[in-house]
Scaffold this active site. Sequence first.
Site, PDB file in Angstrom:
ATOM      1  N   LYS A  54       0.836  -1.209   0.000  1.00  0.00           N
ATOM      2  CA  LYS A  54       0.000   0.000   0.000  1.00  0.00           C
ATOM      3  C   LYS A  54       0.870   1.257   0.000  1.00  0.00           C
ATOM      4  O   LYS A  54       0.589   2.224  -0.692  1.00  0.00           O
ATOM      5  CB  LYS A  54      -0.951  -0.019   1.213  1.00  0.00           C
ATOM      6  CG  LYS A  54      -2.044  -1.065   1.039  1.00  0.00           C
ATOM      7  CD  LYS A  54      -2.760  -1.446   2.315  1.00  0.00           C
ATOM      8  CE  LYS A  54      -3.680  -2.646   2.041  1.00  0.00           C
ATOM      9  NZ  LYS A  54      -4.312  -3.203   3.231  1.00  0.00           N
ATOM     10  N   GLN A  98      -4.884  -1.978   9.590  1.00  0.00           N
ATOM     11  CA  GLN A  98      -4.709  -3.279   8.936  1.00  0.00           C
ATOM     12  C   GLN A  98      -5.347  -4.371   9.796  1.00  0.00           C
ATOM     13  O   GLN A  98      -5.026  -4.529  10.966  1.00  0.00           O
ATOM     14  CB  GLN A  98      -3.207  -3.551   8.725  1.00  0.00           C
ATOM     15  CG  GLN A  98      -2.915  -4.804   7.924  1.00  0.00           C
ATOM     16  CD  GLN A  98      -3.430  -4.752   6.482  1.00  0.00           C
ATOM     17  OE1 GLN A  98      -3.343  -3.728   5.817  1.00  0.00           O
ATOM     18  NE2 GLN A  98      -3.995  -5.852   6.009  1.00  0.00           N
ATOM     19  N   ASP A 121     -11.053   2.369   3.875  1.00  0.00           N
ATOM     20  CA  ASP A 121     -11.193   0.912   3.781  1.00  0.00           C
ATOM     21  C   ASP A 121     -12.674   0.522   3.686  1.00  0.00           C
ATOM     22  O   ASP A 121     -12.992  -0.603   3.317  1.00  0.00           O
ATOM     23  CB  ASP A 121     -10.592   0.275   5.047  1.00  0.00           C
ATOM     24  CG  ASP A 121      -9.598  -0.820   4.707  1.00  0.00           C
ATOM     25  OD1 ASP A 121      -9.394  -1.072   3.507  1.00  0.00           O
ATOM     26  OD2 ASP A 121      -9.026  -1.405   5.639  1.00  0.00           O
TER      27      ASP A 121
END
Length: 292
Positions: A54, A98, A121
Amino acid sequence: MTATVIDGKQAAADLKESIRQEVAQRKVKGLSVPGLATVLVGEDPASQSYVKAKHRACEDLGITSFKIELPADTSQEKLESVVNELAHDDKVHGILVQLPLPKELDEERVLNLIPLSKDVDGFHPVNIGRLAQKGREPAFAPCTPSGIIYLLKKTMESLEGKNAVVIGRSNIVGMPVSLLLLRENATITICHSRTRDLPAIARGADILVAAIGRPEYVKGDWIKPGAVVIDVGVNRVEDDSKKRGYRLVGDVAYEEALEVASAITPVPGGVGPLTIAMLMQNTLRAAQMRDA
Ligand code: NAP
Protein backbone atom coordinates in the site's frame (compact mmCIF):
# COMPACT_ATOMS: atom_id res chain seq x y z
CA MET A 1 -15.54 -22.30 -25.14
CA THR A 2 -12.31 -20.75 -23.93
CA ALA A 3 -12.98 -17.98 -21.47
CA THR A 4 -11.60 -14.49 -21.81
CA VAL A 5 -9.05 -13.90 -19.07
CA ILE A 6 -9.93 -10.70 -17.23
CA ASP A 7 -6.69 -8.76 -16.88
CA GLY A 8 -6.83 -7.24 -13.41
CA LYS A 9 -3.23 -6.06 -13.61
CA GLN A 10 -3.93 -3.94 -16.68
CA ALA A 11 -7.23 -2.64 -15.29
CA ALA A 12 -5.47 -1.63 -12.07
CA ALA A 13 -2.60 -0.01 -13.99
CA ASP A 14 -5.07 2.07 -16.03
CA LEU A 15 -6.97 3.14 -12.93
CA LYS A 16 -3.76 4.03 -11.11
CA GLU A 17 -2.59 6.11 -14.07
CA SER A 18 -5.74 8.21 -13.91
CA ILE A 19 -5.28 8.62 -10.13
CA ARG A 20 -1.63 9.64 -10.67
CA GLN A 21 -2.75 12.34 -13.09
CA GLU A 22 -5.47 13.62 -10.73
CA VAL A 23 -3.00 13.82 -7.84
CA ALA A 24 -0.49 15.68 -10.03
CA GLN A 25 -3.22 18.14 -11.09
CA ARG A 26 -4.11 18.79 -7.48
CA LYS A 27 -0.48 19.70 -6.79
CA VAL A 28 -0.44 22.10 -9.76
CA LYS A 29 -3.64 23.73 -8.51
CA GLY A 30 -2.23 24.09 -4.99
CA LEU A 31 -4.78 21.70 -3.51
CA SER A 32 -3.86 19.36 -0.66
CA VAL A 33 -1.86 16.23 -1.44
CA PRO A 34 -3.95 13.15 -0.55
CA GLY A 35 -2.53 11.43 2.54
CA LEU A 36 -3.04 7.85 3.70
CA ALA A 37 -2.12 6.63 7.18
CA THR A 38 -1.77 2.92 7.86
CA VAL A 39 -1.80 1.43 11.32
CA LEU A 40 -0.24 -1.99 11.70
CA VAL A 41 -0.29 -3.77 15.04
CA GLY A 42 2.08 -6.72 15.43
CA GLU A 43 4.39 -8.47 13.02
CA ASP A 44 2.19 -10.79 10.98
CA PRO A 45 4.20 -11.29 7.74
CA ALA A 46 1.14 -11.25 5.45
CA SER A 47 -0.14 -8.01 7.02
CA GLN A 48 3.35 -6.49 6.80
CA SER A 49 3.56 -7.27 3.11
CA TYR A 50 0.04 -5.88 2.42
CA VAL A 51 0.94 -2.63 4.22
CA LYS A 52 4.23 -2.41 2.35
CA ALA A 53 2.42 -2.78 -0.97
CA LYS A 54 0.00 0.00 0.00
CA HIS A 55 2.87 2.38 0.79
CA ARG A 56 4.60 1.48 -2.46
CA ALA A 57 1.42 2.33 -4.36
CA CYS A 58 1.13 5.67 -2.54
CA GLU A 59 4.70 6.53 -3.44
CA ASP A 60 4.11 5.54 -7.05
CA LEU A 61 1.03 7.78 -7.36
CA GLY A 62 2.30 10.83 -5.47
CA ILE A 63 0.07 10.19 -2.44
CA THR A 64 1.65 10.99 0.94
CA SER A 65 1.73 8.02 3.29
CA PHE A 66 2.17 7.78 7.03
CA LYS A 67 3.23 4.46 8.48
CA ILE A 68 2.36 3.69 12.07
CA GLU A 69 3.71 0.40 13.40
CA LEU A 70 2.84 -0.75 16.89
CA PRO A 71 3.99 -3.81 18.83
CA ALA A 72 1.70 -6.84 19.13
CA ASP A 73 1.13 -6.15 22.85
CA THR A 74 -0.24 -2.61 22.23
CA SER A 75 -3.10 -1.81 24.61
CA GLN A 76 -6.59 -0.92 23.44
CA GLU A 77 -6.14 2.57 24.95
CA LYS A 78 -2.89 3.20 23.10
CA LEU A 79 -4.32 2.03 19.76
CA GLU A 80 -7.41 4.17 20.24
CA SER A 81 -5.31 7.24 21.05
CA VAL A 82 -3.21 6.70 17.89
CA VAL A 83 -6.33 6.42 15.73
CA ASN A 84 -7.85 9.49 17.43
CA GLU A 85 -4.74 11.50 16.70
CA LEU A 86 -4.89 10.52 13.01
CA ALA A 87 -8.59 11.38 12.98
CA HIS A 88 -7.67 14.97 13.89
CA ASP A 89 -4.62 15.29 11.61
CA ASP A 90 -5.43 17.46 8.56
CA LYS A 91 -2.63 15.96 6.48
CA VAL A 92 -4.29 12.56 6.80
CA HIS A 93 -7.27 12.07 4.46
CA GLY A 94 -7.58 8.32 4.85
CA ILE A 95 -6.94 5.95 7.77
CA LEU A 96 -6.46 2.25 7.29
CA VAL A 97 -6.18 -0.05 10.28
CA GLN A 98 -4.71 -3.28 8.94
CA LEU A 99 -6.95 -6.22 9.87
CA PRO A 100 -7.01 -8.61 11.54
CA LEU A 101 -5.91 -6.98 14.78
CA PRO A 102 -4.39 -9.18 17.52
CA LYS A 103 -7.37 -10.93 19.10
CA GLU A 104 -7.05 -9.17 22.46
CA LEU A 105 -7.99 -5.89 20.75
CA ASP A 106 -11.57 -4.81 20.08
CA GLU A 107 -11.66 -4.28 16.32
CA GLU A 108 -15.14 -2.78 16.17
CA ARG A 109 -14.34 -0.12 18.77
CA VAL A 110 -11.22 0.87 16.84
CA LEU A 111 -13.01 1.02 13.47
CA ASN A 112 -15.73 3.15 15.08
CA LEU A 113 -13.13 5.83 15.87
CA ILE A 114 -12.24 6.39 12.22
CA PRO A 115 -14.24 9.40 10.97
CA LEU A 116 -16.60 8.35 8.15
CA SER A 117 -14.86 10.87 5.89
CA LYS A 118 -11.50 9.09 6.42
CA ASP A 119 -12.79 5.51 6.28
CA VAL A 120 -11.04 4.65 3.01
CA ASP A 121 -11.19 0.91 3.78
CA GLY A 122 -14.99 1.21 3.97
CA PHE A 123 -15.32 -0.99 7.07
CA HIS A 124 -16.81 1.57 9.48
CA PRO A 125 -20.09 0.06 10.72
CA VAL A 126 -22.02 3.15 9.53
CA ASN A 127 -20.58 2.94 6.03
CA ILE A 128 -21.41 -0.78 5.87
CA GLY A 129 -24.89 -0.02 7.22
CA ARG A 130 -25.46 2.62 4.55
CA LEU A 131 -24.28 0.17 1.90
CA ALA A 132 -27.08 -2.15 2.99
CA GLN A 133 -29.80 0.51 2.90
CA LYS A 134 -31.76 1.63 -0.12
CA GLY A 135 -31.34 5.30 -0.92
CA ARG A 136 -28.32 5.73 1.37
CA GLU A 137 -24.78 6.23 0.16
CA PRO A 138 -21.71 5.07 2.07
CA ALA A 139 -18.82 7.55 2.06
CA PHE A 140 -16.65 4.65 0.87
CA ALA A 141 -17.22 1.03 -0.11
CA PRO A 142 -14.71 -1.72 0.77
CA CYS A 143 -11.85 -2.02 -1.70
CA THR A 144 -11.81 -5.67 -2.82
CA PRO A 145 -15.60 -5.73 -3.41
CA SER A 146 -15.39 -2.40 -5.30
CA GLY A 147 -12.60 -3.87 -7.42
CA ILE A 148 -14.81 -6.85 -8.25
CA ILE A 149 -17.65 -4.58 -9.41
CA TYR A 150 -15.16 -2.52 -11.43
CA LEU A 151 -13.94 -5.64 -13.26
CA LEU A 152 -17.48 -6.94 -13.82
CA LYS A 153 -18.55 -3.61 -15.33
CA LYS A 154 -15.55 -3.68 -17.65
CA THR A 155 -16.43 -7.24 -18.69
CA MET A 156 -20.23 -7.16 -18.97
CA GLU A 157 -22.54 -4.68 -20.64
CA SER A 158 -24.91 -4.69 -17.66
CA LEU A 159 -25.23 -6.48 -14.34
CA GLU A 160 -28.94 -5.68 -14.08
CA GLY A 161 -31.19 -8.69 -13.65
CA LYS A 162 -28.29 -11.14 -13.74
CA ASN A 163 -28.26 -14.06 -11.32
CA ALA A 164 -25.22 -13.56 -9.12
CA VAL A 165 -24.08 -16.28 -6.74
CA VAL A 166 -21.54 -15.24 -4.12
CA ILE A 167 -19.80 -18.06 -2.25
CA GLY A 168 -18.60 -16.62 1.08
CA ARG A 169 -20.23 -14.16 3.49
CA SER A 170 -17.24 -12.55 5.21
CA ASN A 171 -17.30 -8.92 6.35
CA ILE A 172 -14.36 -8.21 4.06
CA VAL A 173 -15.47 -9.76 0.77
CA GLY A 174 -18.60 -11.92 0.55
CA MET A 175 -21.13 -9.72 2.32
CA PRO A 176 -20.09 -6.31 0.92
CA VAL A 177 -19.73 -7.61 -2.64
CA SER A 178 -23.24 -9.07 -2.36
CA LEU A 179 -24.56 -5.67 -1.25
CA LEU A 180 -22.77 -3.93 -4.11
CA LEU A 181 -24.14 -6.44 -6.63
CA LEU A 182 -27.62 -5.81 -5.26
CA ARG A 183 -27.08 -2.08 -5.83
CA GLU A 184 -26.33 -2.95 -9.46
CA ASN A 185 -29.76 -4.65 -9.59
CA ALA A 186 -28.40 -8.17 -9.87
CA THR A 187 -30.33 -10.94 -8.10
CA ILE A 188 -28.16 -12.31 -5.34
CA THR A 189 -27.74 -15.69 -3.70
CA ILE A 190 -25.22 -15.74 -0.85
CA CYS A 191 -23.73 -19.14 -0.05
CA HIS A 192 -21.59 -20.26 2.89
CA SER A 193 -20.28 -23.33 4.67
CA ARG A 194 -23.79 -24.47 5.67
CA THR A 195 -25.29 -24.10 2.16
CA ARG A 196 -26.83 -27.28 0.81
CA ASP A 197 -26.03 -28.47 -2.70
CA LEU A 198 -23.69 -25.63 -3.54
CA PRO A 199 -22.88 -26.97 -7.05
CA ALA A 200 -26.56 -26.83 -8.06
CA ILE A 201 -26.89 -23.23 -6.83
CA ALA A 202 -23.61 -22.21 -8.50
CA ARG A 203 -24.87 -23.65 -11.81
CA GLY A 204 -27.65 -21.04 -11.85
CA ALA A 205 -25.18 -18.16 -11.76
CA ASP A 206 -24.61 -15.72 -14.62
CA ILE A 207 -22.03 -14.17 -12.31
CA LEU A 208 -20.19 -16.48 -9.91
CA VAL A 209 -18.02 -14.90 -7.19
CA ALA A 210 -15.88 -17.32 -5.16
CA ALA A 211 -14.50 -15.89 -1.89
CA ILE A 212 -13.97 -19.00 0.18
CA GLY A 213 -10.25 -19.48 0.85
CA ARG A 214 -10.11 -23.12 -0.35
CA PRO A 215 -7.82 -24.01 -3.24
CA GLU A 216 -9.63 -24.90 -6.47
CA TYR A 217 -12.83 -25.76 -4.61
CA VAL A 218 -15.24 -24.65 -7.35
CA LYS A 219 -15.14 -27.19 -10.17
CA GLY A 220 -15.72 -26.65 -13.88
CA ASP A 221 -19.03 -28.54 -13.82
CA TRP A 222 -20.40 -26.10 -11.18
CA ILE A 223 -20.23 -23.31 -13.73
CA LYS A 224 -23.02 -22.39 -16.11
CA PRO A 225 -21.73 -22.22 -19.69
CA GLY A 226 -21.01 -18.57 -20.50
CA ALA A 227 -20.96 -17.39 -16.88
CA VAL A 228 -18.54 -14.70 -15.71
CA VAL A 229 -16.39 -16.06 -12.88
CA ILE A 230 -14.65 -13.86 -10.32
CA ASP A 231 -12.12 -15.80 -8.27
CA VAL A 232 -11.22 -13.88 -5.13
CA GLY A 233 -9.39 -16.68 -3.34
CA VAL A 234 -5.66 -16.53 -2.75
CA ASN A 235 -4.38 -19.89 -1.54
CA ARG A 236 -0.88 -21.30 -1.20
CA VAL A 237 -0.38 -24.84 -2.45
CA GLU A 238 2.91 -26.71 -2.12
CA ASP A 239 4.94 -26.74 -5.31
CA ASP A 240 8.50 -28.03 -5.22
CA SER A 241 9.14 -26.71 -8.73
CA LYS A 242 8.95 -23.15 -7.33
CA LYS A 243 11.89 -21.57 -5.55
CA ARG A 244 9.68 -20.49 -2.65
CA GLY A 245 8.14 -23.99 -2.40
CA TYR A 246 4.55 -22.97 -3.18
CA ARG A 247 2.36 -21.38 -5.81
CA LEU A 248 -0.78 -19.30 -5.51
CA VAL A 249 -4.11 -20.63 -6.70
CA GLY A 250 -7.64 -19.34 -6.45
CA ASP A 251 -10.84 -20.88 -5.13
CA VAL A 252 -11.80 -22.01 -8.64
CA ALA A 253 -10.33 -24.92 -10.62
CA TYR A 254 -8.99 -22.51 -13.21
CA GLU A 255 -8.18 -24.83 -16.12
CA GLU A 256 -11.61 -26.48 -15.90
CA ALA A 257 -13.37 -23.13 -15.59
CA LEU A 258 -11.60 -21.78 -18.67
CA GLU A 259 -13.47 -24.36 -20.75
CA VAL A 260 -16.93 -23.33 -19.55
CA ALA A 261 -17.01 -19.68 -18.47
CA SER A 262 -17.16 -16.73 -20.87
CA ALA A 263 -14.70 -14.76 -18.72
CA ILE A 264 -12.68 -15.42 -15.58
CA THR A 265 -10.20 -13.62 -13.33
CA PRO A 266 -6.85 -15.40 -12.94
CA VAL A 267 -5.02 -15.84 -9.62
CA PRO A 268 -2.72 -14.02 -9.28
CA GLY A 269 -3.37 -11.01 -11.53
CA GLY A 270 -7.18 -10.82 -11.31
CA VAL A 271 -8.95 -9.25 -8.35
CA GLY A 272 -5.81 -8.71 -6.24
CA PRO A 273 -4.31 -5.71 -8.09
CA LEU A 274 -7.67 -3.90 -8.02
CA THR A 275 -7.82 -3.91 -4.23
CA ILE A 276 -4.92 -1.50 -3.83
CA ALA A 277 -5.97 0.61 -6.82
CA MET A 278 -9.40 1.05 -5.16
CA LEU A 279 -7.74 2.07 -1.89
CA MET A 280 -5.77 4.73 -3.75
CA GLN A 281 -8.97 5.90 -5.45
CA ASN A 282 -10.76 6.13 -2.10
CA THR A 283 -7.85 8.14 -0.64
CA LEU A 284 -7.99 10.58 -3.56
CA ARG A 285 -11.79 10.83 -3.11
CA ALA A 286 -11.33 11.53 0.59
CA ALA A 287 -9.15 14.52 -0.30
CA GLN A 288 -11.63 15.68 -2.97
CA MET A 289 -14.52 15.39 -0.50
CA ARG A 290 -12.63 17.56 2.01
CA ASP A 291 -12.29 20.31 -0.65
CA ALA A 292 -15.95 20.19 -1.60
P1 NAP B 1 -13.15 -15.85 5.34
O1 NAP B 1 -13.41 -14.71 6.25
O2 NAP B 1 -12.45 -17.06 5.82
O3 NAP B 1 -14.57 -16.30 4.75
C1 NAP B 1 -14.70 -17.45 3.96
C2 NAP B 1 -16.16 -17.66 3.61
O4 NAP B 1 -16.24 -18.85 2.84
C3 NAP B 1 -17.06 -17.83 4.83
O5 NAP B 1 -18.25 -17.10 4.66
C4 NAP B 1 -17.33 -19.33 4.86
O6 NAP B 1 -18.62 -19.69 5.34
C5 NAP B 1 -17.24 -19.69 3.38
N1 NAP B 1 -16.88 -21.09 3.22
C6 NAP B 1 -15.85 -21.76 3.81
N2 NAP B 1 -15.86 -23.04 3.42
C7 NAP B 1 -16.92 -23.19 2.59
C8 NAP B 1 -17.47 -24.28 1.87
N3 NAP B 1 -16.92 -25.48 1.96
N4 NAP B 1 -18.55 -24.07 1.11
C9 NAP B 1 -19.12 -22.84 1.03
N5 NAP B 1 -18.63 -21.76 1.68
C10 NAP B 1 -17.56 -21.94 2.45
O7 NAP B 1 -12.36 -15.38 4.05
P2 NAP B 1 -12.32 -13.96 3.28
O8 NAP B 1 -11.59 -12.97 4.08
O9 NAP B 1 -13.67 -13.63 2.76
O10 NAP B 1 -11.38 -14.37 2.05
C11 NAP B 1 -11.77 -15.36 1.12
C12 NAP B 1 -10.61 -15.60 0.15
O11 NAP B 1 -10.36 -14.40 -0.56
C13 NAP B 1 -9.28 -15.96 0.82
O12 NAP B 1 -8.59 -16.86 0.00
C14 NAP B 1 -8.54 -14.64 0.88
O13 NAP B 1 -7.14 -14.80 0.87
C15 NAP B 1 -9.01 -14.00 -0.40
N6 NAP B 1 -8.96 -12.52 -0.39
C16 NAP B 1 -8.40 -11.92 -1.46
C17 NAP B 1 -8.35 -10.54 -1.53
C18 NAP B 1 -7.75 -9.89 -2.73
O14 NAP B 1 -7.49 -8.71 -2.70
N7 NAP B 1 -7.54 -10.61 -3.81
C19 NAP B 1 -8.85 -9.77 -0.48
C20 NAP B 1 -9.46 -10.41 0.59
C21 NAP B 1 -9.51 -11.80 0.62
P3 NAP B 1 -19.09 -19.45 6.86
O15 NAP B 1 -19.41 -17.99 6.95
O16 NAP B 1 -20.26 -20.33 7.01
O17 NAP B 1 -17.92 -19.83 7.73
